[in-house]
Design a protein around this motif. Structure first.
Motif, PDB file in Angstrom:
ATOM      1  N   ILE A  82       0.834  -1.199   0.000  1.00 47.18           N
ATOM      2  CA  ILE A  82       0.000   0.000   0.000  1.00 47.18           C
ATOM      3  C   ILE A  82       0.869   1.249   0.000  1.00 47.18           C
ATOM      4  CG2 ILE A  82      -1.708   1.319   1.304  1.00 47.18           C
ATOM      5  CD1 ILE A  82      -2.831  -1.144  -0.101  1.00 47.18           C
ATOM      6  N   GLU A  83       1.945   1.220   0.786  1.00 44.68           N
ATOM      7  CA  GLU A  83       2.856   2.366   0.813  1.00 44.68           C
ATOM      8  C   GLU A  83       3.490   2.580  -0.554  1.00 44.68           C
ATOM      9  OE1 GLU A  83       3.261   4.599   3.210  1.00 44.68           O
ATOM     10  OE2 GLU A  83       1.635   3.497   4.176  1.00 44.68           O
ATOM     11  N   LEU A  84       3.847   1.495  -1.234  1.00 43.57           N
ATOM     12  CA  LEU A  84       4.438   1.603  -2.566  1.00 43.57           C
ATOM     13  C   LEU A  84       3.419   2.157  -3.557  1.00 43.57           C
ATOM     14  CD1 LEU A  84       7.106   1.055  -3.972  1.00 43.57           C
ATOM     15  CD2 LEU A  84       6.332  -1.277  -4.432  1.00 43.57           C
ATOM     16  N   ALA A  85       2.164   1.739  -3.438  1.00 47.37           N
ATOM     17  CA  ALA A  85       1.108   2.251  -4.310  1.00 47.37           C
ATOM     18  C   ALA A  85       0.904   3.745  -4.101  1.00 47.37           C
ATOM     19  CB  ALA A  85      -0.196   1.498  -4.051  1.00 47.37           C
ATOM     20  N   ARG A  86       1.019   4.199  -2.855  1.00 46.52           N
ATOM     21  CA  ARG A  86       0.846   5.622  -2.561  1.00 46.52           C
ATOM     22  C   ARG A  86       2.055   6.439  -2.986  1.00 46.52           C
ATOM     23  NH1 ARG A  86      -1.408   4.569   3.588  1.00 46.52           N
ATOM     24  NH2 ARG A  86      -3.595   4.080   3.010  1.00 46.52           N
ATOM     25  N   TRP A  87       3.236   5.799  -2.991  1.00 46.45           N
ATOM     26  CA  TRP A  87       4.469   6.507  -3.322  1.00 46.45           C
ATOM     27  C   TRP A  87       4.502   6.967  -4.780  1.00 46.45           C
ATOM     28  CZ3 TRP A  87       8.116   4.929  -6.955  1.00 46.45           C
ATOM     29  CH2 TRP A  87       9.309   5.668  -6.985  1.00 46.45           C
ATOM     30  N   ALA A  88       3.983   6.162  -5.671  1.00 43.07           N
ATOM     31  CA  ALA A  88       4.177   6.385  -7.110  1.00 43.07           C
ATOM     32  C   ALA A  88       3.343   7.546  -7.640  1.00 43.07           C
ATOM     33  CB  ALA A  88       3.840   5.116  -7.881  1.00 43.07           C
ATOM     34  N   ASP A  89       3.976   8.379  -8.479  1.00 45.07           N
ATOM     35  CA  ASP A  89       3.242   9.349  -9.307  1.00 45.07           C
ATOM     36  C   ASP A  89       2.684   8.650 -10.540  1.00 45.07           C
ATOM     37  OD1 ASP A  89       3.879  11.585  -7.710  1.00 45.07           O
ATOM     38  OD2 ASP A  89       5.819  11.786  -8.705  1.00 45.07           O
ATOM     39  N   THR A  90       3.482   7.723 -11.065  1.00 46.89           N
ATOM     40  CA  THR A  90       3.140   7.013 -12.295  1.00 46.89           C
ATOM     41  C   THR A  90       3.525   5.553 -12.172  1.00 46.89           C
ATOM     42  OG1 THR A  90       3.575   9.013 -13.606  1.00 46.89           O
ATOM     43  CG2 THR A  90       3.443   6.932 -14.808  1.00 46.89           C
ATOM     44  N   ILE A  91       2.645   4.680 -12.596  1.00 50.88           N
ATOM     45  CA  ILE A  91       2.985   3.267 -12.731  1.00 50.88           C
ATOM     46  C   ILE A  91       3.186   2.990 -14.216  1.00 50.88           C
ATOM     47  CG2 ILE A  91       2.181   0.892 -12.475  1.00 50.88           C
ATOM     48  CD1 ILE A  91       0.653   1.749 -10.011  1.00 50.88           C
ATOM     49  N   LEU A  92       4.354   2.504 -14.553  1.00 53.63           N
ATOM     50  CA  LEU A  92       4.709   2.172 -15.933  1.00 53.63           C
ATOM     51  C   LEU A  92       4.995   0.681 -16.007  1.00 53.63           C
ATOM     52  CD1 LEU A  92       5.672   2.679 -18.867  1.00 53.63           C
ATOM     53  CD2 LEU A  92       7.905   3.326 -17.902  1.00 53.63           C
ATOM     54  N   VAL A  93       4.209  -0.047 -16.796  1.00 57.31           N
ATOM     55  CA  VAL A  93       4.437  -1.482 -16.987  1.00 57.31           C
ATOM     56  C   VAL A  93       5.072  -1.680 -18.357  1.00 57.31           C
ATOM     57  CG1 VAL A  93       3.420  -3.774 -17.059  1.00 57.31           C
ATOM     58  CG2 VAL A  93       2.443  -2.027 -15.542  1.00 57.31           C
ATOM     59  N   ALA A  94       6.319  -2.166 -18.362  1.00 54.55           N
ATOM     60  CA  ALA A  94       7.048  -2.347 -19.618  1.00 54.55           C
ATOM     61  C   ALA A  94       8.072  -3.464 -19.429  1.00 54.55           C
ATOM     62  CB  ALA A  94       7.739  -1.050 -20.023  1.00 54.55           C
ATOM     63  N   PRO A  95       7.891  -4.594 -20.082  1.00 52.81           N
ATOM     64  CA  PRO A  95       6.813  -4.904 -21.020  1.00 52.81           C
ATOM     65  C   PRO A  95       5.533  -5.327 -20.307  1.00 52.81           C
ATOM     66  CG  PRO A  95       8.287  -6.779 -20.827  1.00 52.81           C
ATOM     67  CD  PRO A  95       8.909  -5.681 -19.999  1.00 52.81           C
ATOM     68  N   ALA A  96       4.429  -5.126 -21.014  1.00 50.37           N
ATOM     69  CA  ALA A  96       3.134  -5.619 -20.553  1.00 50.37           C
ATOM     70  C   ALA A  96       2.728  -6.775 -21.464  1.00 50.37           C
ATOM     71  CB  ALA A  96       2.083  -4.515 -20.608  1.00 50.37           C
ATOM     72  N   THR A  97       2.704  -7.976 -20.934  1.00 54.31           N
ATOM     73  CA  THR A  97       2.376  -9.156 -21.727  1.00 54.31           C
ATOM     74  C   THR A  97       0.863  -9.265 -21.928  1.00 54.31           C
ATOM     75  OG1 THR A  97       2.220 -10.540 -19.764  1.00 54.31           O
ATOM     76  CG2 THR A  97       4.383 -10.384 -20.844  1.00 54.31           C
ATOM     77  N   ALA A  98       0.459 -10.132 -22.835  1.00 52.99           N
ATOM     78  CA  ALA A  98      -0.967 -10.374 -23.059  1.00 52.99           C
ATOM     79  C   ALA A  98      -1.630 -10.891 -21.790  1.00 52.99           C
ATOM     80  CB  ALA A  98      -1.157 -11.371 -24.202  1.00 52.99           C
ATOM     81  N   ASP A  99      -0.914 -11.740 -21.046  1.00 52.61           N
ATOM     82  CA  ASP A  99      -1.467 -12.281 -19.802  1.00 52.61           C
ATOM     83  C   ASP A  99      -1.681 -11.178 -18.777  1.00 52.61           C
ATOM     84  OD1 ASP A  99      -1.936 -14.561 -17.781  1.00 52.61           O
ATOM     85  OD2 ASP A  99      -0.296 -13.436 -16.867  1.00 52.61           O
ATOM     86  N   GLN A 108      -8.010  -8.328 -11.738  1.00 52.00           N
ATOM     87  CA  GLN A 108      -7.395  -9.306 -10.854  1.00 52.00           C
ATOM     88  C   GLN A 108      -6.249  -8.671 -10.056  1.00 52.00           C
ATOM     89  OE1 GLN A 108      -6.610 -13.282 -12.387  1.00 52.00           O
ATOM     90  NE2 GLN A 108      -7.896 -12.863 -14.166  1.00 52.00           N
ATOM     91  N   ALA A 109      -6.015  -9.185  -8.868  1.00 55.89           N
ATOM     92  CA  ALA A 109      -4.934  -8.710  -8.009  1.00 55.89           C
ATOM     93  C   ALA A 109      -4.297  -9.931  -7.357  1.00 55.89           C
ATOM     94  CB  ALA A 109      -5.463  -7.744  -6.957  1.00 55.89           C
ATOM     95  N   ASP A 110      -3.659 -10.771  -8.195  1.00 57.62           N
ATOM     96  CA  ASP A 110      -3.144 -12.050  -7.705  1.00 57.62           C
ATOM     97  C   ASP A 110      -1.626 -12.083  -7.576  1.00 57.62           C
ATOM     98  OD1 ASP A 110      -2.680 -11.888 -10.383  1.00 57.62           O
ATOM     99  OD2 ASP A 110      -3.634 -13.801 -10.912  1.00 57.62           O
ATOM    100  N   ASP A 111      -0.980 -10.919  -7.748  1.00 55.70           N
ATOM    101  CA  ASP A 111       0.447 -10.810  -7.461  1.00 55.70           C
ATOM    102  C   ASP A 111       0.727  -9.365  -7.061  1.00 55.70           C
ATOM    103  OD1 ASP A 111       0.420  -9.380  -9.834  1.00 55.70           O
ATOM    104  OD2 ASP A 111       1.662 -10.779 -10.955  1.00 55.70           O
ATOM    105  N   LEU A 112       1.979  -9.047  -6.761  1.00 52.50           N
ATOM    106  CA  LEU A 112       2.288  -7.715  -6.260  1.00 52.50           C
ATOM    107  C   LEU A 112       1.999  -6.636  -7.302  1.00 52.50           C
ATOM    108  CD1 LEU A 112       3.431  -5.834  -4.110  1.00 52.50           C
ATOM    109  CD2 LEU A 112       5.734  -6.324  -4.987  1.00 52.50           C
ATOM    110  N   LEU A 113       2.380  -6.877  -8.564  1.00 50.77           N
ATOM    111  CA  LEU A 113       2.220  -5.842  -9.586  1.00 50.77           C
ATOM    112  C   LEU A 113       0.754  -5.516  -9.837  1.00 50.77           C
ATOM    113  CD1 LEU A 113       3.388  -3.912 -11.610  1.00 50.77           C
ATOM    114  CD2 LEU A 113       3.645  -5.802 -13.239  1.00 50.77           C
ATOM    115  N   THR A 114      -0.082  -6.523 -10.030  1.00 49.09           N
ATOM    116  CA  THR A 114      -1.502  -6.239 -10.281  1.00 49.09           C
ATOM    117  C   THR A 114      -2.164  -5.631  -9.051  1.00 49.09           C
ATOM    118  OG1 THR A 114      -2.006  -8.552  -9.725  1.00 49.09           O
ATOM    119  CG2 THR A 114      -1.790  -7.995 -12.073  1.00 49.09           C
ATOM    120  N   THR A 115      -1.748  -6.047  -7.865  1.00 49.06           N
ATOM    121  CA  THR A 115      -2.297  -5.466  -6.639  1.00 49.06           C
ATOM    122  C   THR A 115      -1.970  -3.984  -6.547  1.00 49.06           C
ATOM    123  OG1 THR A 115      -2.157  -7.563  -5.464  1.00 49.06           O
ATOM    124  CG2 THR A 115      -2.293  -5.582  -4.121  1.00 49.06           C
TER     125      THR A 115
END
Length: 426
Positions: A82-99, A108-115
């Motif tokens: 939660i602290e990490l989610a609040r820290w970010a100005d921008t979330i950049l996913v690179a690469p972003a796979t089809a999955d 879905q929120a089944d790992d740290l990144l999606t959460t």
């Protein structure tokens, strides 16, 4: 990039998410570029991403610990995700796979990144990377549209050679292009653009026209339709309803796009005029033949002995983009009309003339004499001009460097939506 582009105010706090694609190796260079530009960068990796690049590499480049697990007891003692989610100005996913795109599109929120993505109010950007067939699949296209509607800004993908040996769209943009897009702020954010695009009807013409001389031969040009189809795909990704009026091309219709097939300039003109009254943006990207035969021969024109040449009588075709602009009621700027100009010399001079003479709101001009750009190519460069009463000469402009047509299309649409939001139309 020729030189780093830095944030204008306080350092940007960018959370870089890396998922399990072969393009993950590019993320190291991306992290380095963002750090060089003055950003604070923290990295989150999925389990699969660690098969392609190690957390230690990203830690060395960013100077920050790399997070890989949602259930890390040490980090979660203080609700670390939660602290990490609040820290970010921008979330950049690179690469972003089809999955990953599929999981994010369904919440879905089944790992740290999606959460983190679900728990954060930060701006969200992703650079898709996958096999060309996976990118073109209707499910992936549907997920891309949903993510755009949810406020994600999609950068790319680019087209070209892929690690699997295929050729086509699906390559992650190069790190320099992603960093450039992340760190420039002269255009509206993608979330803003998506909101503007929702519910709009965008009509786009694409490809060449064919003007028959006889049942066998016709006049045409080298247009492949790739730029117009890229515009259609980008517009539907942003949430617009898109009608594509297409001349004869060898391209699949982008998912979610309504396509009307035509052959001649007159057919394209008639379809355009039918749709003009009920659209918000009209983009004339087709390479329309300027002339057609005065009379089409009923049978194949035969070569005759003793004749050294053939004289054709031609007549002008209707000027579609000018007709669309002229069809607007006096004093109205509805729809916003965007033209294209393919030139081989004096690019800006001819583009400015076409912009004013035809009553357009915006024009995209490209030099088709440059090798590897323009007709038939996957890349393009363009000069964008638009009406701007605040500018000294009455026009604004931006030079867009060579880049994949899919990426250029998004830039063009963002400009058009910015003109729309600025009041170019009622």
């Amino acid at each position: 990039m020729s030189s780093p582009i830095g944030p204008k105010d306080a350092p940007r706090r960018i959370l870089l998410g890396i998922s399990a694609g072969i393009a993950a190796y590019k993320s190291a260079q991306l992290a380095r570029l963002l750090k060089q530009a003055g950003c604070e960068v923290r990295v989150v990796m999925t389990d699969g991403a660690q098969a392609f690049i190690t957390p230690l590499t990203l830690q060395a480049l960013t100077g920050e610990p790399v997070r890989t697990s949602l259930l890390d007891p040490e980090a979660e003692a203080g609700m670390g995700h939660i602290e990490l989610a609040r820290w970010a100005d921008t979330i950049l996913v690179a690469p972003a796979t089809a999955d990953l795109m599929a999981r994010l599109a369904t919440g879905q929120a089944d790992d740290l990144l999606t959460t983190l993505c679900l728990a954060s109010d930060a701006d969200k950007v992703m650079a898709p990377a996958m096999n060309q067939a996976m990118w073109r699949h209707p499910a992936t296209q549907r997920n891309a549209r949903q993510l755009a509607a949810d406020g994600w800004r999609l950068l790319g993908p680019a087209s070209g050679d892929q690690a699997c040996g295929d050729v086509g769209p699906g390559r992650m943009l190069e790190p320099e292009a992603i960093a450039e897009a992340m760190l420039t702020s002269d255009m509206p954010s993608q979330a803003t653009v998506d909101t503007q695009a929702q519910g709009l009807h965008v009509v786009i013409t694409a490809g060449p026209t064919r003007e028959p001389l006889d049942p066998v031969r016709y006049l045409s040009n080298h247009s492949s339709g790739k730029m117009g189809y890229a515009l259609a795909e980008a517009a539907v990704t942003l949430g617009a309803h898109v009608t594509l009026i297409s001349g004869p091309v060898n391209l699949p219709c982008p998912a979610g796009v309504e396509r009307l097939d035509v052959q001649t300039a007159q057919e394209m003109h008639d379809a355009s005029m039918r749709l003009t009254a009920n659209c918000d943006i009209f983009i004339g990207c087709a390479a329309v033949a300027d002339y057609r035969a005065t009379r089409q021969a009923a049978h194949k024109i035969k070569k005759r002995d003793g004749e050294d040449g053939l004289t054709l009588q031609l007549v002008k075709n209707p000027d579609i983009i000018a007709c669309v602009a002229a069809s607007r009621p006096t004093g109205s700027r509805h729809p916003l009309v965007v033209g294209f100009a393919a030139e081989t010399r004096e690019l800006e001079t001819y583009a400015r003339d076409k912009l004013t003479r035809k009553g357009l709101d915006m024009i995209v001009a490209n030099d088709v004499s440059q090798a590897g750009l323009g007709f038939g190519a996957d890349d393009n460069a363009a000069l964008v001009l638009w009406l701007d009463s605040a500018a000294p000469d009455g026009t604004g402009h931006e030079q867009l460097p060579a880049q994949p047509k899919t990426q250029l299309a998004m830039h063009v649409l963002r400009h058009a939506l910015a003109r729309l939001a600025a009041g170019a139309t009622p």
